[in-house]
Motif scaffolding. Structure first.
Motif, PDB file in Angstrom:
ATOM      1  N   UNK A 194     -42.791 -57.089 -24.763  1.00  0.00           N
ATOM      2  CA  UNK A 194     -42.201 -57.230 -23.435  1.00  0.00           C
ATOM      3  C   UNK A 194     -43.257 -57.082 -22.345  1.00  0.00           C
ATOM      4  N   UNK A 195     -44.216 -56.164 -22.542  1.00  0.00           N
ATOM      5  CA  UNK A 195     -45.302 -56.011 -21.584  1.00  0.00           C
ATOM      6  C   UNK A 195     -46.121 -57.282 -21.434  1.00  0.00           C
ATOM      7  N   UNK A 196     -46.397 -57.954 -22.558  1.00  0.00           N
ATOM      8  CA  UNK A 196     -47.125 -59.225 -22.495  1.00  0.00           C
ATOM      9  C   UNK A 196     -46.376 -60.246 -21.649  1.00  0.00           C
ATOM     10  N   UNK A 273     -57.816 -46.688 -13.714  1.00  0.00           N
ATOM     11  CA  UNK A 273     -58.910 -47.053 -12.815  1.00  0.00           C
ATOM     12  C   UNK A 273     -59.739 -48.195 -13.406  1.00  0.00           C
ATOM     13  N   UNK A 274     -59.999 -48.141 -14.714  1.00  0.00           N
ATOM     14  CA  UNK A 274     -60.765 -49.214 -15.365  1.00  0.00           C
ATOM     15  C   UNK A 274     -59.991 -50.528 -15.327  1.00  0.00           C
ATOM     16  N   UNK A 275     -58.662 -50.448 -15.485  1.00  0.00           N
ATOM     17  CA  UNK A 275     -57.847 -51.653 -15.445  1.00  0.00           C
ATOM     18  C   UNK A 275     -57.889 -52.298 -14.063  1.00  0.00           C
ATOM     19  N   UNK A 276     -57.778 -51.485 -13.016  1.00  0.00           N
ATOM     20  CA  UNK A 276     -57.828 -52.022 -11.650  1.00  0.00           C
ATOM     21  C   UNK A 276     -59.192 -52.635 -11.386  1.00  0.00           C
ATOM     22  N   UNK A 277     -60.231 -51.911 -11.758  1.00  0.00           N
ATOM     23  CA  UNK A 277     -61.586 -52.404 -11.521  1.00  0.00           C
ATOM     24  C   UNK A 277     -61.863 -53.687 -12.294  1.00  0.00           C
ATOM     25  N   UNK A 278     -61.236 -53.830 -13.464  1.00  0.00           N
ATOM     26  CA  UNK A 278     -61.508 -54.981 -14.312  1.00  0.00           C
ATOM     27  C   UNK A 278     -60.614 -56.179 -14.054  1.00  0.00           C
ATOM     28  N   UNK A 279     -59.791 -56.124 -13.010  1.00  0.00           N
ATOM     29  CA  UNK A 279     -58.888 -57.227 -12.707  1.00  0.00           C
ATOM     30  C   UNK A 279     -59.489 -58.119 -11.626  1.00  0.00           C
ATOM     31  N   UNK A 280     -59.466 -59.404 -11.867  1.00  0.00           N
ATOM     32  CA  UNK A 280     -60.023 -60.374 -10.917  1.00  0.00           C
ATOM     33  C   UNK A 280     -59.137 -60.493  -9.685  1.00  0.00           C
ATOM     34  N   UNK A 281     -59.714 -60.922  -8.574  1.00  0.00           N
ATOM     35  CA  UNK A 281     -58.958 -61.128  -7.343  1.00  0.00           C
ATOM     36  C   UNK A 281     -57.760 -62.029  -7.613  1.00  0.00           C
ATOM     37  N   UNK A 282     -56.602 -61.607  -7.147  1.00  0.00           N
ATOM     38  CA  UNK A 282     -55.383 -62.367  -7.367  1.00  0.00           C
ATOM     39  C   UNK A 282     -54.764 -62.157  -8.729  1.00  0.00           C
ATOM     40  N   UNK A 283     -55.325 -61.246  -9.524  1.00  0.00           N
ATOM     41  CA  UNK A 283     -54.845 -61.037 -10.891  1.00  0.00           C
ATOM     42  C   UNK A 283     -53.699 -60.048 -10.977  1.00  0.00           C
ATOM     43  N   UNK A 284     -53.233 -59.839 -12.228  1.00  0.00           N
ATOM     44  CA  UNK A 284     -52.081 -58.973 -12.495  1.00  0.00           C
ATOM     45  C   UNK A 284     -52.445 -57.900 -13.505  1.00  0.00           C
ATOM     46  N   UNK A 285     -52.024 -56.673 -13.209  1.00  0.00           N
ATOM     47  CA  UNK A 285     -52.175 -55.543 -14.128  1.00  0.00           C
ATOM     48  C   UNK A 285     -50.776 -55.113 -14.557  1.00  0.00           C
ATOM     49  N   UNK A 286     -50.518 -55.090 -15.861  1.00  0.00           N
ATOM     50  CA  UNK A 286     -49.261 -54.562 -16.385  1.00  0.00           C
ATOM     51  C   UNK A 286     -49.537 -53.174 -16.950  1.00  0.00           C
ATOM     52  N   UNK A 287     -48.797 -52.194 -16.455  1.00  0.00           N
ATOM     53  CA  UNK A 287     -48.997 -50.803 -16.874  1.00  0.00           C
ATOM     54  C   UNK A 287     -47.942 -50.450 -17.909  1.00  0.00           C
ATOM     55  N   UNK A 288     -48.396 -50.107 -19.126  1.00  0.00           N
ATOM     56  CA  UNK A 288     -47.491 -49.777 -20.228  1.00  0.00           C
ATOM     57  C   UNK A 288     -47.533 -48.302 -20.604  1.00  0.00           C
ATOM     58  N   UNK A 289     -48.597 -47.601 -20.229  1.00  0.00           N
ATOM     59  CA  UNK A 289     -48.747 -46.223 -20.689  1.00  0.00           C
ATOM     60  C   UNK A 289     -48.219 -45.219 -19.688  1.00  0.00           C
ATOM     61  N   UNK A 316     -37.873 -52.361 -23.722  1.00  0.00           N
ATOM     62  CA  UNK A 316     -37.956 -53.632 -24.450  1.00  0.00           C
ATOM     63  C   UNK A 316     -36.641 -54.402 -24.386  1.00  0.00           C
ATOM     64  N   UNK A 317     -36.043 -54.547 -23.217  1.00  0.00           N
ATOM     65  CA  UNK A 317     -34.749 -55.223 -23.149  1.00  0.00           C
ATOM     66  C   UNK A 317     -34.852 -56.706 -23.495  1.00  0.00           C
ATOM     67  N   UNK A 318     -33.927 -57.163 -24.321  1.00  0.00           N
ATOM     68  CA  UNK A 318     -33.764 -58.586 -24.555  1.00  0.00           C
ATOM     69  C   UNK A 318     -34.766 -59.267 -25.462  1.00  0.00           C
ATOM     70  N   UNK A 319     -35.687 -58.513 -26.078  1.00  0.00           N
ATOM     71  CA  UNK A 319     -36.737 -59.166 -26.871  1.00  0.00           C
ATOM     72  C   UNK A 319     -36.636 -58.861 -28.366  1.00  0.00           C
ATOM     73  N   UNK A 320     -35.661 -58.078 -28.769  1.00  0.00           N
ATOM     74  CA  UNK A 320     -35.658 -57.592 -30.149  1.00  0.00           C
ATOM     75  C   UNK A 320     -35.534 -58.691 -31.202  1.00  0.00           C
TER      76      UNK A 320
END
Length: 394
Positions: A194-196, A273-289, A316-320
């Protein structure tokens, strides 16, 4: 290799996958839970986990009585143990709690009004269970229902027990060929899947996954199975990088360049912090943890000035059905990440192993229908059987 377990007094036949990957028909036993003491691991309070005995339950209307036989220990379970999980700190959940939202088991009996399930069926169950009648549930967002329960977390007992009463509407049947270890990890695989799908639908391109723990690895396995990626795992522990490489993934200690699609599967401030730093301008970060802290520093100016989207993903709604198909067809075998197994009476040891953060510890699983003695015997067999990859404790 498959083995027969003497757990009770009702005989069933099941197909299990052996260590060599072959499918074998074996005889198994479903315990007669109505005539046996019910044992469960219980979180009494912060850092207080006990295994206790009480009278077993019976299924009511719309319910199943299930014999759990494999239950994963998750980071959320560790936050419940520590007392830092958000539902505890905001008063939504209270002790005692029977943990275990990552579980599989066999149907022992079926309550009135239940269709589509039979005694002996292997099943898994969803974590978030909405009321089923409100507008939120009607919109398919039952994981956000204000009256929801969450198995093993929020006002509903989990699977770390010898028996489990569970609503049939939140359960899913599995083919008998699915191995219990794979089945138990369908729940976290569904969270990863679902995160993907919280990432933008287009463009499809490289994905950086920060953190090669359970959720990070399952994200990588799911992404590869459904044609997303390529995937790069970012993990500072060398042992985890080596394991990731053994699964066929590129793994590095730091993000080498910025990615348009990033998943933070760490649950740590440094990982975010590493995820934010590693995201390109205009990109998306999905937080799962989940981090188990009241707040985590985030560079909000960077989010705004670089036009970043930061998206949480709950449950995980709707993906089972899709995720079950990935496992049933062998496209994803979550059991590949299991490193340790423990008996129910060893639940404290299982939580300690998971909490100690040894990089060699990947996924810890509790086997409620097995004894510590059988675990030790199986460990001895694994050490002397070159065909059996085995886990460190079973």
């Amino acid at each position: 290799m498959a083995a027969q377990l003497s757990l009770g007094n009702r005989q069933i036949t099941r197909i299990l996958r052996s260590s060599s990957g072959r499918f074998e028909q074996i005889s198994g036993i479903v315990p007669d839970v109505n005539s046996a003491a019910h044992r469960q691991a219980v979180l009494i309070g912060p850092n207080d986990l006990r295994v206790r005995t009480q009278t077993g339950g019976t299924p009511g209307a719309g319910e199943l009585l299930i014999t759990p036989d494999a239950v994963g220990v998750c980071g959320t379970d560790l936050e419940l143990l520590a007392g830092t999980m958000g539902y505890l700190t905001d008063g939504g959940a209270t002790y005692p709690i029977v943990p275990g939202h990552e579980w599989t088991g066999v149907v022992d009996s079926v309550g009135p009004g239940v269709n589509g399930f039979a005694i002996g069926d292997r099943v898994v169950g969803e974590c978030s269970i909405g009321c089923g009648v409100c507008g939120v549930c009607a919109a398919g967002r039952y994981h956000l229902c204000p009256d929801r329960t969450e198995t093993g977390i929020l006002n509903r007992a989990g699977g770390m027990a010898s028996t489990l009463v569970f609503p049939a509407r939140a359960a899913h049947r599995l083919p008998p060929s699915v191995d219990p270890l794979d089945a138990a990890l369908i729940e976290p695989l569904a969270v990863a899947y679902r995160g993907l799908h919280r990432l933008p639908a287009a463009p499809i391109g490289p994905i950086a996954i920060v953190g090669a723990g359970t959720i990070g690895l399952l994200c990588a396995l799911a992404a590869r199975a459904i044609g997303m990626g390529p995937v790069l795992l970012v993990e500072h522990h060398a042992a985890r990088r080596r394991f990731s490489a053994g699964l066929g993934f590129d793994a590095v200690a730091t993000v080498p360049h910025r990615f348009s699609q990033v998943i933070d599967a760490t649950g740590t401030p440094s990982g975010t912090a590493a995820a934010v730093q590693g995201t390109a301008d205009g990109g998306t970060i999905v937080v799962l943890g989940l981090c188990g802290r009241p707040s985590v520093p985030v560079d909000l100016d960077s989010l705004v000035l670089r036009d970043l989207a930061m998206v949480g993903s709950l449950g995980s709604p709707g993906v089972w059905p899709e995720v079950i198909d990935l496992v049933a067809t062998g496209r994803v075998l979550p059991s590949t990440i299991v490193s340790h197994e423990f008996a129910l009476d060893e639940a404290t040891d299982a939580f300690t192993r998971a909490r100690d953060a040894d990089p060699a510890t990947r996924k810890v699983v509790v086997r409620p229908q097995r004894s510590a003695a059988s675990r030790q015997a199986a460990s001895l067999q694994a050490a002397t059987d070159p065909e059996r990859p085995g886990t460190a404790s079973w």
